[in-house]
Design an enzyme around this catalytic site. Structure first.
Site, short mmCIF file in Angstrom:
data_model
loop_
_atom_site.label_atom_id
_atom_site.label_comp_id
_atom_site.label_asym_id
_atom_site.label_seq_id
_atom_site.Cartn_x
_atom_site.Cartn_y
_atom_site.Cartn_z
N TYR A 135 -8.09 18.15 15.28
CA TYR A 135 -9.29 17.34 15.04
C TYR A 135 -9.75 16.60 16.30
O TYR A 135 -10.91 16.27 16.44
CB TYR A 135 -9.01 16.28 13.96
CG TYR A 135 -9.27 16.72 12.55
CD1 TYR A 135 -8.60 17.81 12.01
CD2 TYR A 135 -10.16 16.02 11.74
CE1 TYR A 135 -8.83 18.19 10.69
CE2 TYR A 135 -10.39 16.40 10.43
CZ TYR A 135 -9.72 17.48 9.91
OH TYR A 135 -9.95 17.84 8.62
N LYS A 190 4.16 24.38 11.13
CA LYS A 190 3.98 25.83 11.29
C LYS A 190 4.73 26.19 12.56
O LYS A 190 4.20 26.79 13.49
CB LYS A 190 2.48 26.17 11.35
CG LYS A 190 2.16 27.65 11.28
CD LYS A 190 2.42 28.30 9.93
CE LYS A 190 2.24 29.81 10.01
NZ LYS A 190 2.62 30.50 8.75
N ASP A 222 2.32 27.20 4.84
CA ASP A 222 1.91 28.20 3.83
C ASP A 222 2.83 28.11 2.62
O ASP A 222 2.38 28.14 1.47
CB ASP A 222 1.86 29.61 4.44
CG ASP A 222 3.10 29.98 5.26
OD1 ASP A 222 3.93 29.08 5.54
OD2 ASP A 222 3.24 31.16 5.60
N ASP A 246 -5.09 17.50 5.68
CA ASP A 246 -6.42 17.58 5.07
C ASP A 246 -6.40 18.59 3.93
O ASP A 246 -6.84 18.30 2.81
CB ASP A 246 -7.44 18.01 6.14
CG ASP A 246 -8.84 18.16 5.58
OD1 ASP A 246 -9.25 17.27 4.80
OD2 ASP A 246 -9.52 19.15 5.90
N ASP A 250 -6.02 17.82 -0.51
CA ASP A 250 -6.98 18.28 -1.53
C ASP A 250 -6.24 19.05 -2.62
O ASP A 250 -6.51 18.89 -3.82
CB ASP A 250 -8.04 19.20 -0.92
CG ASP A 250 -9.32 18.47 -0.56
OD1 ASP A 250 -9.23 17.29 -0.15
OD2 ASP A 250 -10.41 19.08 -0.66
C1 IPM Z 1 -11.07 14.03 4.47
C2 IPM Z 1 -12.36 14.74 4.79
C3 IPM Z 1 -12.66 14.54 6.26
C4 IPM Z 1 -11.54 15.18 7.06
C5 IPM Z 1 -14.04 15.03 6.73
C6 IPM Z 1 -15.16 14.43 5.91
C7 IPM Z 1 -14.24 14.78 8.18
O1 IPM Z 1 -12.26 16.09 4.44
O2 IPM Z 1 -11.00 12.80 4.68
O3 IPM Z 1 -10.13 14.67 4.01
O4 IPM Z 1 -11.56 16.39 7.31
O5 IPM Z 1 -10.61 14.47 7.43
MG MG Z 2 -10.49 16.58 3.38
#
Ligand code: IPM
Ligand code: MG
Length: 357
Positions: A135, A190, A222, A246, A250
């Site tokens: 990032y 990884k 993975d 990230d 999710d």
């Molecule tokens: C998160 C989001 C952010 C990230 C984006 C909006 C930049 O997906 O906070 O997880 O990738 O960190």
């Molecule tokens: Mg995210």
């Protein structure tokens, strides 16, 4: 207690308004100041993180953040896209430690796409490093064309990079968090392919020697993605880099039934923090009054606990959220037959009522 309120884009304004309502119902004194961020700030001031917004954030004890982003900004030069606001806040404030708990509320076991027995009682904590990795690699934001769309370009790249101190400090955060929980840390890497993550693994292992009471294991990303849906309860504290964190956060969020339920905290070395729901700006449902405000309300609870020294107020908010769930109130994302469907406002009002009784 000074709180910067940064609602952002899409459903951000709706859900943050509910969290503010809940904070105001606690009977504590807060100084709150609101500012534009993300696409909304770009529209008004030509930049997603205007200097005044950054200054407000820097001077606050804590930041309550909604969400940023909308497809309509996809063609902008990257430096002007809404996402740069949150990345800029993380970097400028040094918010390196991102806590993303994934807790399955017993009332919502049925809302998960996984079998109830796999997720009932789930309580894992993903700790994501937030200011390094691919990032923030070098060179960053390199553009071949001014619109950022690389017309006719033959190549684009981002570099993955971690320094020893960056890995050490997030490893300490993870081991210390584990000491307060079940004393287990899974470090996700990884290392079989990437030098950056062999280094990650080596440094985490080294730091782990200072925590003999915590069991450390390592998992490739993975495999971790697979194990999260196969047997999520085997995890407790998961520590990983910015990019893998990230993605895995999710995935972990969705195990619990809805990403609309999960708060997050991003802290720096002095416990100043930014608090935001784990979900995004959901432009498809913005303005409809149907977004789930609970992740943001629970983020406000984390803020009270981690940055504002008000753990009892945090407990009260979390208890009120459980109460409204037990009452059967559900926004669309967590709705199931036999429960009562409510909108964003009604959900916020219900939490306020539960707080007061
Ligand atoms: C998160 C989001 C952010 C990230 C984006 C909006 C930049 O997906 O906070 O997880 O990738 O960190
Ligand atoms: Mg995210």
């Amino acid at each position: 207690m000074k709180i910067a309120i940064l609602p952002g884009d899409g459903i951000g304004t709706e859900i943050v308004a509910e969290a503010v309502k809940v904070l105001n119902a606690l009977g504590l004194r807060f100084e709150m100041e609101t500012a534009l961020v993300g696409g909304a700030a770009f529209d008004a001031h030509g930049h997603p993180l205007p200097p005044a917004t950054l200054k407000l954030a820097q001077e606050a004890d804590a930041i309550l953040f909604g969400a940023v982003g909308d497809w309509k900004y996809d063609t902008l030069d990257r430096q002007f896209r809404p996402e740069q606001a949150i990345l800029g806040l993380r970097k400028n404030l040094g918010l390196f430690a991102n806590f993303r708990p994934a807790i399955c509320y017993e009332q919502l076991v049925g809302a998960s796409s996984l079998k109830p027995e796999l997720i009932a009682g789930l309580d894992i904590l993903i700790i994501r490093e937030l200011t390094g990795d691919i990032y923030f690699g070098q060179p960053r934001g390199r553009r071949v064309a001014p619109d950022g769309n690389f017309p006719g370009a033959e190549e684009a790249f981002d570099t993955m990079r971690y320094t020893r101190p960056e890995i050490e400090r997030i490893a300490h955060v993870a081991f210390q968090a584990a000491q307060k929980r079940s004393k287990r840390v899974t470090s996700v890497d990884k290392a079989n392919v990437l030098e950056t993550f062999q280094f990650w693994k080596d440094v985490v292992t080294e730091v782990g020697k200072q925590y003999p009471d915590v069991a450390l294991d390592h998992m490739y990303v993975d495999n971790a993605a697979m194990q999260l849906v196969k047997a999520p309860k085997k995890f407790d504290v998961v520590v990983t880099g910015n990019m893998f964190g990230d993605i895995l956060s999710d995935e972990a969020a969705m195990l619990t039934g809805s990403i609309g339920m999960l708060p997050s905290a991003s802290l720096n070395a002095s416990n100043q923090g930014l608090y935001e729901p784990s979900h995004g700006s959901a432009p498809d449902i913005a303005g409809k009054g149907i977004a789930n405000p609970l992740a943001t309300i629970l983020s406000a609870a984390m803020m009270l606990r981690f940055s504002l020294g008000q753990p009892q107020a945090a407990d009260r908010i979390e208890a009120a959220v459980k109460t409204v769930l037990s009452q059967g109130l559900r926004t669309a994302d967590i709705y199931s037959a036999g429960t009562r469907r409510v909108g964003t406002l009604e959900m916020g009002d219900a939490v306020v009522r539960a707080l007061q009784t």
